[in-house]
Design an enzyme around this catalytic site. Sequence first.
Site, PDB file in Angstrom:
ATOM      1  N   ALA A  23       0.759  -1.199  -0.101  1.00 44.15           N
ATOM      2  CA  ALA A  23       0.052   0.033   0.003  1.00 44.15           C
ATOM      3  C   ALA A  23       0.870   1.229  -0.058  1.00 44.15           C
ATOM      4  O   ALA A  23       2.002   1.225   0.640  1.00 44.15           O
ATOM      5  CB  ALA A  23      -1.119  -0.033   1.247  1.00 44.15           C
ATOM      6  N   GLY A  31       0.786  -5.239   0.947  1.00 42.89           N
ATOM      7  CA  GLY A  31      -0.270  -5.253  -0.077  1.00 42.89           C
ATOM      8  C   GLY A  31      -0.070  -6.165  -1.327  1.00 42.89           C
ATOM      9  O   GLY A  31      -0.788  -6.811  -2.105  1.00 42.89           O
ATOM     10  N   GLU A  84      -0.414  -9.584  -0.437  1.00 44.90           N
ATOM     11  CA  GLU A  84      -1.637  -9.832  -0.195  1.00 44.90           C
ATOM     12  C   GLU A  84      -2.324 -10.010  -1.551  1.00 44.90           C
ATOM     13  O   GLU A  84      -3.454 -11.058  -1.857  1.00 44.90           O
ATOM     14  CB  GLU A  84      -2.467  -8.771   0.461  1.00 44.90           C
ATOM     15  N   GLU A 107       3.733  -5.132   7.348  1.00 44.64           N
ATOM     16  CA  GLU A 107       2.968  -4.245   7.958  1.00 44.64           C
ATOM     17  C   GLU A 107       3.287  -4.043   9.618  1.00 44.64           C
ATOM     18  O   GLU A 107       3.328  -3.207  10.120  1.00 44.64           O
ATOM     19  CB  GLU A 107       1.259  -4.660   7.674  1.00 44.64           C
TER      20      GLU A 107
END
Length: 263
Positions: free
Chosen positions: A65, A114, A117, A137
Amino acid sequence: MTDIVLLTVEGAVATLTLNRPHKLNAIDFATIARLHEHLDVLEADAAVRAVILTGAGERAFSAGADIAEFSGPVFAGPETALREFVRRGQRLTSRLESFPKPIIAAVNGIAYGGGCEVTEAVPLAVASDRALFAKSEIRLGFPPPYGGTQRLPRLIGRKRALAMLLTGDPIGAEDAKDAGLVNLVVPHEDLMDAARGLAARIVDKSPLAVAACLAATTRGLNLSIDEGLAVEAGQFARMAATQDIREGITAFIEKRPAVFAGR
């Protein structure tokens, strides 16, 4: 202006390329929106039967992200953070996971946060031997918000997943393959050819049967075995009324290649 997500189509295979190499293909609001737009188009295009997702440049699939952009909503408080940051990301990974055509991640470099993910969410993944995967994260003081605490343990097991989640330490491509996070590792220069080769082995199959396999697997994974078998039976029942199943069986009996029309 250069598109932040490039779309090319060659035959029955589309390629989506995250195109922010100067930001290591970090996923921002605009990238999420553009991916949804492209996925809408590709889902409606019957000629497209598989999708490859990769990153621009030599360094990154996606570093995760775009924290600089998402920090605003996060600092605004829990309600805004959930609405603007978490739910947007979860909608994207859920869309990738449930897409009715196979999406193959071609992981060309780092896949952190991300980016990891996204790799977890898509059905298939091919990795360059340069690829690195990390749940970074934890280093920023929060748990993965785009499904990483749920999909990763299901893919690689609880203890392996927690080692990644709690340390933020990266793992290499071969370790990712051994754990079940990716299907195949190839030399960096062969990555896209390998992804296209995998796509080619899928696109000559019945698109309806491919969609049924994807749906049954994705929906049944988190159900009891009996509930999952009911999902599987329902997908088979849908296929039983199609021309594709008749063509597949007839071609087998007649010892000829099947030609599937997707109806």
